[in-house]
Design a protein around this motif. Structure first.
Motif, PDB file in Angstrom:
ATOM      1  N   MET A   1       7.010  -1.808 -15.130  1.00 15.86           N
ATOM      2  CA  MET A   1       7.529  -3.063 -14.584  1.00 15.86           C
ATOM      3  C   MET A   1       9.034  -2.918 -14.320  1.00 15.86           C
ATOM      4  O   MET A   1       9.782  -2.452 -15.180  1.00 15.86           O
ATOM      5  CB  MET A   1       7.268  -4.210 -15.563  1.00 15.86           C
ATOM      6  CG  MET A   1       5.796  -4.547 -15.757  1.00 15.86           C
ATOM      7  SD  MET A   1       5.002  -5.236 -14.283  1.00 15.86           S
ATOM      8  CE  MET A   1       5.530  -6.949 -14.385  1.00 15.86           C
ATOM      9  N   HIS A   2       9.445  -3.308 -13.131  1.00 17.58           N
ATOM     10  CA  HIS A   2      10.853  -3.162 -12.733  1.00 17.58           C
ATOM     11  C   HIS A   2      11.199  -4.204 -11.675  1.00 17.58           C
ATOM     12  O   HIS A   2      10.298  -4.828 -11.090  1.00 17.58           O
ATOM     13  CB  HIS A   2      11.103  -1.753 -12.171  1.00 17.58           C
ATOM     14  CG  HIS A   2      10.400  -1.506 -10.867  1.00 17.58           C
ATOM     15  ND1 HIS A   2       9.081  -1.114 -10.794  1.00 17.58           N
ATOM     16  CD2 HIS A   2      10.809  -1.633  -9.581  1.00 17.58           C
ATOM     17  CE1 HIS A   2       8.728  -1.001  -9.534  1.00 17.58           C
ATOM     18  NE2 HIS A   2       9.758  -1.320  -8.762  1.00 17.58           N
ATOM     19  N   GLN A   3      12.477  -4.376 -11.438  1.00 15.10           N
ATOM     20  CA  GLN A   3      12.968  -5.150 -10.290  1.00 15.10           C
ATOM     21  C   GLN A   3      13.570  -4.168  -9.305  1.00 15.10           C
ATOM     22  O   GLN A   3      14.101  -3.136  -9.695  1.00 15.10           O
ATOM     23  CB  GLN A   3      14.091  -6.101 -10.714  1.00 15.10           C
ATOM     24  CG  GLN A   3      13.673  -7.280 -11.556  1.00 15.10           C
ATOM     25  CD  GLN A   3      14.892  -8.023 -12.074  1.00 15.10           C
ATOM     26  OE1 GLN A   3      15.725  -7.447 -12.771  1.00 15.10           O
ATOM     27  NE2 GLN A   3      15.002  -9.296 -11.733  1.00 15.10           N
ATOM     28  N   ASP A   4      13.505  -4.522  -8.014  1.00 11.32           N
ATOM     29  CA  ASP A   4      14.233  -3.751  -6.994  1.00 11.32           C
ATOM     30  C   ASP A   4      15.553  -4.486  -6.792  1.00 11.32           C
ATOM     31  O   ASP A   4      15.577  -5.524  -6.117  1.00 11.32           O
ATOM     32  CB  ASP A   4      13.444  -3.727  -5.684  1.00 11.32           C
ATOM     33  CG  ASP A   4      12.274  -2.774  -5.723  1.00 11.32           C
ATOM     34  OD1 ASP A   4      11.647  -2.641  -6.790  1.00 11.32           O
ATOM     35  OD2 ASP A   4      11.990  -2.159  -4.687  1.00 11.32           O
ATOM     36  N   ARG A   5      16.614  -3.969  -7.384  1.00  8.52           N
ATOM     37  CA  ARG A   5      17.878  -4.710  -7.291  1.00  8.52           C
ATOM     38  C   ARG A   5      19.065  -3.791  -7.051  1.00  8.52           C
ATOM     39  O   ARG A   5      20.203  -4.149  -7.355  1.00  8.52           O
ATOM     40  CB  ARG A   5      18.081  -5.581  -8.523  1.00  8.52           C
ATOM     41  CG  ARG A   5      18.066  -4.825  -9.849  1.00  8.52           C
ATOM     42  CD  ARG A   5      18.307  -5.774 -11.015  1.00  8.52           C
ATOM     43  NE  ARG A   5      19.475  -6.605 -10.774  1.00  8.52           N
ATOM     44  CZ  ARG A   5      19.682  -7.791 -11.330  1.00  8.52           C
ATOM     45  NH1 ARG A   5      18.802  -8.289 -12.167  1.00  8.52           N
ATOM     46  NH2 ARG A   5      20.776  -8.464 -11.065  1.00  8.52           N
TER      47      ARG A   5
ATOM     48  N   PHE B   1       9.766  -9.129 -11.236  1.00 12.94           N
ATOM     49  CA  PHE B   1       9.341  -7.877 -11.867  1.00 12.94           C
ATOM     50  C   PHE B   1       7.943  -7.520 -11.368  1.00 12.94           C
ATOM     51  O   PHE B   1       7.104  -8.401 -11.146  1.00 12.94           O
ATOM     52  CB  PHE B   1       9.338  -8.025 -13.389  1.00 12.94           C
ATOM     53  CG  PHE B   1      10.691  -7.808 -14.000  1.00 12.94           C
ATOM     54  CD1 PHE B   1      11.057  -6.557 -14.473  1.00 12.94           C
ATOM     55  CD2 PHE B   1      11.604  -8.848 -14.096  1.00 12.94           C
ATOM     56  CE1 PHE B   1      12.318  -6.343 -15.030  1.00 12.94           C
ATOM     57  CE2 PHE B   1      12.871  -8.644 -14.660  1.00 12.94           C
ATOM     58  CZ  PHE B   1      13.228  -7.385 -15.129  1.00 12.94           C
ATOM     59  N   HIS B   2       7.702  -6.234 -11.195  1.00 15.45           N
ATOM     60  CA  HIS B   2       6.413  -5.770 -10.683  1.00 15.45           C
ATOM     61  C   HIS B   2       6.226  -4.310 -11.068  1.00 15.45           C
ATOM     62  O   HIS B   2       7.204  -3.621 -11.380  1.00 15.45           O
ATOM     63  CB  HIS B   2       6.369  -5.919  -9.150  1.00 15.45           C
ATOM     64  CG  HIS B   2       7.477  -5.185  -8.469  1.00 15.45           C
ATOM     65  ND1 HIS B   2       8.744  -5.694  -8.345  1.00 15.45           N
ATOM     66  CD2 HIS B   2       7.523  -3.943  -7.919  1.00 15.45           C
ATOM     67  CE1 HIS B   2       9.513  -4.814  -7.730  1.00 15.45           C
ATOM     68  NE2 HIS B   2       8.802  -3.739  -7.462  1.00 15.45           N
ATOM     69  N   GLY B   3       4.976  -3.868 -11.041  1.00 13.09           N
ATOM     70  CA  GLY B   3       4.694  -2.473 -11.376  1.00 13.09           C
ATOM     71  C   GLY B   3       3.269  -2.116 -10.990  1.00 13.09           C
ATOM     72  O   GLY B   3       2.506  -2.963 -10.521  1.00 13.09           O
TER      73      GLY B   3
ATOM     74  N   LEU C   1      10.149  -0.053   2.129  1.00  6.33           N
ATOM     75  CA  LEU C   1      11.210  -0.113   3.132  1.00  6.33           C
ATOM     76  C   LEU C   1      12.249  -1.121   2.681  1.00  6.33           C
ATOM     77  O   LEU C   1      11.897  -2.225   2.257  1.00  6.33           O
ATOM     78  CB  LEU C   1      10.624  -0.578   4.472  1.00  6.33           C
ATOM     79  CG  LEU C   1       9.744   0.440   5.172  1.00  6.33           C
ATOM     80  CD1 LEU C   1       8.784  -0.259   6.113  1.00  6.33           C
ATOM     81  CD2 LEU C   1      10.612   1.427   5.935  1.00  6.33           C
ATOM     82  N   ARG C   2      13.515  -0.731   2.819  1.00  2.00           N
ATOM     83  CA  ARG C   2      14.571  -1.593   2.313  1.00  2.00           C
ATOM     84  C   ARG C   2      15.804  -1.536   3.196  1.00  2.00           C
ATOM     85  O   ARG C   2      16.054  -0.511   3.847  1.00  2.00           O
ATOM     86  CB  ARG C   2      14.997  -1.134   0.928  1.00  2.00           C
ATOM     87  CG  ARG C   2      13.876  -1.011  -0.070  1.00  2.00           C
ATOM     88  CD  ARG C   2      14.457  -0.681  -1.409  1.00  2.00           C
ATOM     89  NE  ARG C   2      13.427  -0.692  -2.430  1.00  2.00           N
ATOM     90  CZ  ARG C   2      12.926   0.407  -2.974  1.00  2.00           C
ATOM     91  NH1 ARG C   2      13.355   1.578  -2.621  1.00  2.00           N
ATOM     92  NH2 ARG C   2      11.979   0.303  -3.879  1.00  2.00           N
ATOM     93  N   VAL C   3      16.562  -2.601   3.147  1.00  2.00           N
ATOM     94  CA  VAL C   3      17.936  -2.580   3.645  1.00  2.00           C
ATOM     95  C   VAL C   3      18.787  -2.318   2.408  1.00  2.00           C
ATOM     96  O   VAL C   3      18.989  -3.213   1.588  1.00  2.00           O
ATOM     97  CB  VAL C   3      18.328  -3.920   4.303  1.00  2.00           C
ATOM     98  CG1 VAL C   3      19.738  -3.843   4.840  1.00  2.00           C
ATOM     99  CG2 VAL C   3      17.330  -4.274   5.408  1.00  2.00           C
TER     100      VAL C   3
END
Ligand code: MD6
Ligand code: FE
Length: 207
Positions: free
Chosen positions: A123-127, A179-181, A203-205
């Motif tokens: 589990m993590h955040q994309d930050r 949070f997601h995983g 995909l990210r900016v």
């Protein structure tokens, strides 16, 4: 601002929008072919955390910057661990971003994660991205994966959904930092990858 016409999600869970079955088989095959070129230029590597733990997924990236983790920590950087710049994000992949996030800026990073049947993602955040108003778009290819969605802080109740080959999802707006995983992979559930396993593209900016 003029809103471009948007696809309707098949499901929304805690603000995360799912586009199940978005990509047909030929579209998935095209992306896979393009990823083979990406992996030729930027081979998959197995990242380690700053504590020296090997991650179970293998990774590479396309775009101006790629996400990496090593003994120095995790970050976006403009080159592969072997030193070369990352390849461009293939048009077949950029097209998915445009379909599901038409109002967002163009992504500058595409993280490619490969899961063998035993791999998972805690589990993590994309930050780590500079502009958290921009969404993250993910594309799933190959074996099914059990995706867990939690809360804006660690812990608490969660909901899970199986992601299948050809599904896309958008994490944006109020759900950008949930949070997601990935709890597990259903080995052999897809015939897309000749040797099995799962590929997830995010995909990210980033900048
Ligand atoms: C995965 N996905 O599906 C892991 N992150 O293998 C992610 O970590 C993810 O699907 C941000 C936004 C969407 C995602
Ligand atoms: Fe993530």
């Amino acid at each position: 601002m003029v809103k471009k016409s948007e696809l309707t999600p098949t499901m929304t869970i805690r603000g995360v929008t799912l586009f199940q079955g978005l990509l047909n088989r030929p579209e998935q095959v095209q992306i896979l072919e393009d990823l083979r070129e990406v992996a030729r230029a930027a081979p998959f590597f197995r990242p380690v955390t700053s504590r020296g733990q090997q991650m179970s997924v293998r990774m590479t990236s396309a775009g101006a910057v790629g996400w990496i983790s090593d003994r120095k920590g995790y970050r976006y950087q403009d080159h592969h661990p072997d030193g070369q710049g990352w390849p461009r994000i293939p048009d077949s992949i950029l097209a998915v971003w445009t379909r599901v996030a038409p109002d967002a800026r163009e992504p500058d990073s595409c993280l490619v994660n490969f899961y063998d049947p035993d791999a998972r993602m805690g589990m993590h955040q994309d930050r780590d991205e500079a502009d958290l108003d921009q969404p993250v778009v993910s594309i799933s290819l190959g074996d099914d994966a059990l995706f867990r969605i939690g809360n804006l802080t660690r812990g608490g109740k969660t909901e899970s959904v199986w992601l299948k080959s050809g599904d896309a999802l958008v994490m944006g707006g109020p759900a950008r930092l949930v949070f997601h995983g990935i709890d597990r992979i259903r080995a052999g559930s897809s015939q897309l990858l000749p040797d099995g396993g799962r590929i997830n593209l995010t995909l990210r900016v980033a900048r």
